[in-house]
Structure formats: C-alpha cells, structure tokens
Design a protein around this motif. Structure first.
Motif, PDB file in Angstrom:
ATOM      1  N   THR A  48       0.750  -1.093   0.042  1.00 22.87           N
ATOM      2  CA  THR A  48      -0.025   0.088   0.086  1.00 22.87           C
ATOM      3  C   THR A  48       0.958   1.286   0.025  1.00 22.87           C
ATOM      4  N   LEU A  49       1.972   1.114   0.813  1.00 24.79           N
ATOM      5  CA  LEU A  49       2.758   2.386   0.831  1.00 24.79           C
ATOM      6  C   LEU A  49       3.761   2.445  -0.378  1.00 24.79           C
ATOM      7  N   PHE A  88       7.862   6.391   2.942  1.00 23.19           N
ATOM      8  CA  PHE A  88       6.839   7.027   2.396  1.00 23.19           C
ATOM      9  C   PHE A  88       6.431   8.450   2.871  1.00 23.19           C
ATOM     10  N   GLU A  93       1.242  10.696   7.915  1.00 22.75           N
ATOM     11  CA  GLU A  93       0.882  10.279   6.316  1.00 22.75           C
ATOM     12  C   GLU A  93       0.824   8.989   6.313  1.00 22.75           C
ATOM     13  N   ILE A  94       1.774   8.234   6.887  1.00 24.34           N
ATOM     14  CA  ILE A  94       1.706   6.650   6.677  1.00 24.34           C
ATOM     15  C   ILE A  94       0.214   6.217   7.355  1.00 24.34           C
ATOM     16  N   CYS A  95      -0.239   6.691   8.497  1.00 25.44           N
ATOM     17  CA  CYS A  95      -1.451   6.274   8.894  1.00 25.44           C
ATOM     18  C   CYS A  95      -2.560   6.855   8.109  1.00 25.44           C
ATOM     19  N   GLN A  96      -2.606   7.851   7.503  1.00 24.65           N
ATOM     20  CA  GLN A  96      -3.600   8.488   6.770  1.00 24.65           C
ATOM     21  C   GLN A  96      -3.757   7.464   5.497  1.00 24.65           C
ATOM     22  N   ARG A  97      -2.653   7.123   5.010  1.00 26.25           N
ATOM     23  CA  ARG A  97      -2.691   6.363   3.647  1.00 26.25           C
ATOM     24  C   ARG A  97      -3.280   4.922   3.958  1.00 26.25           C
ATOM     25  N   LEU A  98      -3.008   4.459   5.173  1.00 23.81           N
ATOM     26  CA  LEU A  98      -3.521   3.164   5.475  1.00 23.81           C
ATOM     27  C   LEU A  98      -4.966   3.029   5.756  1.00 23.81           C
ATOM     28  N   ASP A 100      -7.078   5.546   4.346  1.00 23.69           N
ATOM     29  CA  ASP A 100      -7.907   5.906   3.020  1.00 23.69           C
ATOM     30  C   ASP A 100      -7.815   4.533   2.269  1.00 23.69           C
ATOM     31  N   THR A 101      -6.878   3.634   2.227  1.00 22.63           N
ATOM     32  CA  THR A 101      -6.735   2.416   1.453  1.00 22.63           C
ATOM     33  C   THR A 101      -7.715   1.178   1.916  1.00 22.63           C
ATOM     34  N   GLN A 110      -0.351   6.432  15.744  1.00 25.72           N
ATOM     35  CA  GLN A 110       0.464   7.408  15.254  1.00 25.72           C
ATOM     36  C   GLN A 110       1.387   7.848  16.514  1.00 25.72           C
TER      37      GLN A 110
END
Ligand code: ZN
Length: 146
Positions: A48-49, A88, A93-98, A100-101, A110
């Motif tokens: 994902t990242l 990444f 930012e990492i948490c948000q991406r995980l 969102d996906t 975090q």
C-alpha cells in the motif's frame, strides 16, 4: 529465516535493549503463527505504501516488554504488533494512507510523530485509530489521527 517475501524473523526479534541486557527475545513456538500472520499483514502495508518498511520493534518477550515500558497486555508480546517507519512519509501520512486505502488492522497508532504502531488480530480487526502524545510527562492516547 524468511517469513514472507520481504520480512525475516530476525527483523521481528532484534532489539538493542535485549542485546544490551542479554535478554533472549526469541519467539516461542506457540507464538510463531502470530508472527507469521503479522508478516503477511505487513506485506499488504508495504504494498500500500509502495515503500520499504523498517521495523523498529516487533516481537517482545515479557522481560523485554517490561524493560521498554510496554503495557503488559501489549500486542507486541503476542507477536501481533510492530512499530515501524517508512520513507513513504511522516507517521501521520503513513497512517492516513493506510486508513484511506482500507488496510486491515486491529489498532493503528501515530506515536509521537516518530513511528507507527500497527497491531493485528487473528480473528477480528477493530480498525481502531489513535494518536499517542506526551502530556505532563505521561503518554496519553487520543482517538483518531492528530
Ligand atoms: Zn508498538
């Protein structure tokens, strides 16, 4: 020992604290399925990242966990959680991406803008998101991403 394509057992057990204090942090046989599961879940996180994941703390035997100030019920002691960083981006930012996906996790934290804690459950992932901050010298957990 290779667990999955990108993760080895050594990445889950290495600890400078354990080395320094001569604590044997090997994973007991009965917890190996948990560590294997965590490695499989981390492959999804990595994918994902689109970036490498650096595990800063994986499995912790009870002795090591207490030395690093972990709570006794920590998922780290069951082989079901890791702390990590990634090029990444920032932990937030990492948490948000995980999130969102739609990556599956039991708990995503975090932590102090320094690393990400991710925990998994073999049965039911609750998708809990928290932010750890220091308040008056104590770590407190706020709900959601801050
Ligand atoms: Zn952790």
């Amino acid at each position: 020992m290779k667990l999955t394509e990108h993760f080895t057992l050594e990445e889950f057990t290495r600890s400078t604290t354990a080395n320094r204090l001569k604590i044997d942090n090997s994973v007991p046989a009965d917890l190996m399925p948990n560590v294997q599961l965590t490695a499989i879940k981390l492959e999804f996180v990595r994918k994902t990242l689109g970036k490498q994941i650096i595990i800063t703390s994986g499995y912790r035997c009870p002795a090591l966990n207490s030395k690093v100030g972990g709570v006794s019920t920590s998922a780290h002691t069951k082989g079901l959680a890791v702390d990590f960083k990634s090029s990444f981006g920032t932990p937030k930012e990492i948490c948000q991406r995980l999130i969102d996906t739609g990556v599956q996790f039991d708990k995503l934290i975090q932590e102090h803008n320094q690393w990400v804690h991710i925990g998994f459950s073999p049965t039911h992932n609750r998708q809990i998101v928290l932010t750890a901050i220091k308040q008056g010298g104590k770590t407190v957990y706020l709900s959601g991403l801050k």
